[in-house]
Design a protein around this motif. Structure first.
Motif, PDB file in Angstrom:
ATOM      1  N   VAL A   7      46.091  45.768  46.622  1.00  0.00           N
ATOM      2  CA  VAL A   7      45.033  44.922  46.888  1.00  0.00           C
ATOM      3  C   VAL A   7      43.713  45.482  46.990  1.00  0.00           C
ATOM      4  O   VAL A   7      43.523  46.308  47.579  1.00  0.00           O
TER       5      VAL A   7
ATOM      6  N   VAL B  63      39.849  44.332  47.488  1.00  0.00           N
ATOM      7  CA  VAL B  63      38.926  43.274  48.009  1.00  0.00           C
ATOM      8  C   VAL B  63      37.490  43.610  47.572  1.00  0.00           C
ATOM      9  O   VAL B  63      37.070  44.424  48.082  1.00  0.00           O
TER      10      VAL B  63
ATOM     11  N   ILE C  45      40.029  38.875  55.234  1.00  0.00           N
ATOM     12  CA  ILE C  45      41.057  38.769  54.287  1.00  0.00           C
ATOM     13  C   ILE C  45      41.661  40.200  54.487  1.00  0.00           C
ATOM     14  O   ILE C  45      42.973  40.150  54.641  1.00  0.00           O
TER      15      ILE C  45
ATOM     16  N   VAL D 277      40.832  40.480  45.015  1.00  0.00           N
ATOM     17  CA  VAL D 277      40.213  39.439  45.568  1.00  0.00           C
ATOM     18  C   VAL D 277      38.753  39.445  45.605  1.00  0.00           C
ATOM     19  O   VAL D 277      38.275  40.543  46.080  1.00  0.00           O
TER      20      VAL D 277
ATOM     21  N   TRP E 258      43.725  31.292  42.937  1.00  0.00           N
ATOM     22  CA  TRP E 258      43.854  32.134  41.580  1.00  0.00           C
ATOM     23  C   TRP E 258      42.822  31.852  40.642  1.00  0.00           C
ATOM     24  O   TRP E 258      42.746  30.690  40.356  1.00  0.00           O
TER      25      TRP E 258
ATOM     26  N   VAL F 298      42.001  36.603  42.540  1.00  0.00           N
ATOM     27  CA  VAL F 298      42.074  35.588  43.563  1.00  0.00           C
ATOM     28  C   VAL F 298      40.482  35.627  43.895  1.00  0.00           C
ATOM     29  O   VAL F 298      39.909  36.642  44.298  1.00  0.00           O
TER      30      VAL F 298
ATOM     31  N   ILE G 138      44.220  32.769  52.010  1.00  0.00           N
ATOM     32  CA  ILE G 138      44.291  33.911  50.883  1.00  0.00           C
ATOM     33  C   ILE G 138      45.018  35.020  51.246  1.00  0.00           C
ATOM     34  O   ILE G 138      45.741  35.428  50.092  1.00  0.00           O
TER      35      ILE G 138
ATOM     36  N   VAL H  97      47.899  35.942  48.288  1.00  0.00           N
ATOM     37  CA  VAL H  97      48.356  37.313  47.676  1.00  0.00           C
ATOM     38  C   VAL H  97      49.800  37.514  48.054  1.00  0.00           C
ATOM     39  O   VAL H  97      50.389  38.071  47.217  1.00  0.00           O
TER      40      VAL H  97
END
Ligand code: GLY
Length: 333
Positions: free
Chosen positions: A4, A6, A16, A174, A287, A293, A313, A317
């Motif tokens: 992921v 961010v 997050i 994200v 999303w 996202v 969030i 995910v």
């Protein structure tokens, strides 16, 4: 390649990422190195005072996040200025009282007389006509929160400006880039300028957050334990970063009308930031497509909404969507 990425190293993106790390996810935060709205924000956690014009779904989200804040702050493991002394919401003129009364009626808080208000806050001006005590409206220091989050994520933060999501090769991206979300996604996030002052003086002049209408001007005065007092904020539909004579004058005049002794405090900082507003001024959470996202557009409530945003969030995910998100789809416009 991390699982992921961010995009955005402000309070929302970091929160997050922290939640994802706690849940064992391989995550990196891409921070452009600029200071975000959190640097300017006073840190009022005001689900009531900030909800006058909001819809019930957003009020529910704000209240849920306020409930999460004590645990969120404690979980950071360092002092972040979480202070539950509460807020005095105040009116100075008859018109200010009429304007505030609608909010106070909705909050079902008993009206306090000037003498009762000055028992709670002796430095208040004799001009204050009425007010209420909102014990649930508390404060945190956003700068301390962001520093604490950064310390927790130190090996996860990459200082790099992301100009296009096509650069990102992680499984999920994200986007928590505040006003920068518009350029990255095409979503309608607009900057709403706010000028904020910081004063410093003898600690203890004020105990509570003051949220007031002063001669028709909304203002908040947020005292920290160390003698810093945050005075905010203008709200201007402007993109520039100018600190204006008019903005500073408006804030100082209202603050000194409310608390005359602040005239002896030192003016230590003038700052300007941009709240990420949306067409309905509610956040964009969810999303955007099967790879991206969005967690942006928190407008006046980025600090308050950080803990609930982080939880929702992170869940998203990891594959589960809360009904709380139903009204905040980034695809609703
Ligand atoms: N939450 C206060 C402000 O945006 O000015």
């Amino acid at each position: 390649m991390s699982d992921v990425a961010v995009v955005g190293g402000g309070i929302v993106g970091l929160s997050i990422a922290w939640r994802l790390v706690q849940r064992g996810v391989d995550v990196h935060v891409f921070d452009d190195g600029d200071v975000g709205a959190w640097h300017v924000a006073a840190g009022m956690l005001a689900p009531g005072g900030e909800s006058e014009h909001e819809d019930p779904a957003l009020i529910r989200l704000m209240e849920r996040s306020a409930d999460l804040w004590p645990g969120f702050a404690e979980g950071l493991g360092v002092e972040v200025g979480y202070d539950d002394a509460g807020t005095l919401s105040l009116a100075v003129t008859a018109d200010d009282l009429a304007e505030r009364s609608r909010l106070w009626t909705r909050q079902a808080l008993p009206l306090l007389r000037p003498t009762e208000l000055r028992e709670l806050e002796p430095a208040l001006s004799a001009r204050v006509r009425a007010g209420v005590f909102a014990s649930q409206e508390v404060q945190v220091d956003p700068r301390k929160v962001v520093n604490a989050l950064r310390a927790r994520l130190v090996d996860r933060i990459v200082t790099k400006r992301v100009d296009s999501l096509s650069e990102m090769d992680s499984r999920v991206v994200v986007v928590a880039a505040g006003c920068g979300t518009a350029a990255l996604t095409g979503l309608p996030v607009r900057p709403v300028k706010g000028q904020v002052l910081r004063l410093r003086g003898e600690p203890g002049l004020l105990r509570h957050v003051l949220d007031a209408a002063v001669d028709g001007r909304p203002i908040y005065v947020v005292p920290r334990a160390d003698g810093e007092v945050v005075v905010g904020a203008t709200q201007e539909e402007l993109t520039d970063r100018k600190i204006t004579a008019g903005g500073v004058h408006e804030l100082l005049r209202a603050a000194l009308d409310l608390v005359p002794a602040l005239a002896e405090f030192e003016l230590i900082e003038t700052t300007v930031g941009h709240r990420p507003g949306t067409p309905d001024n509610a956040p964009l959470l969810g999303w955007l497509d099967d790879h991206v996202v969005v967690a942006a557009g928190h407008f006046r409530n980025g600090i308050l909404l950080a803990p609930i945003t982080a939880d929702l969030i992170a869940d998203l995910v990891l594959g589960s969507s809360s009904p709380l998100l139903a009204d905040f789809s980034p695809r609703r416009f």
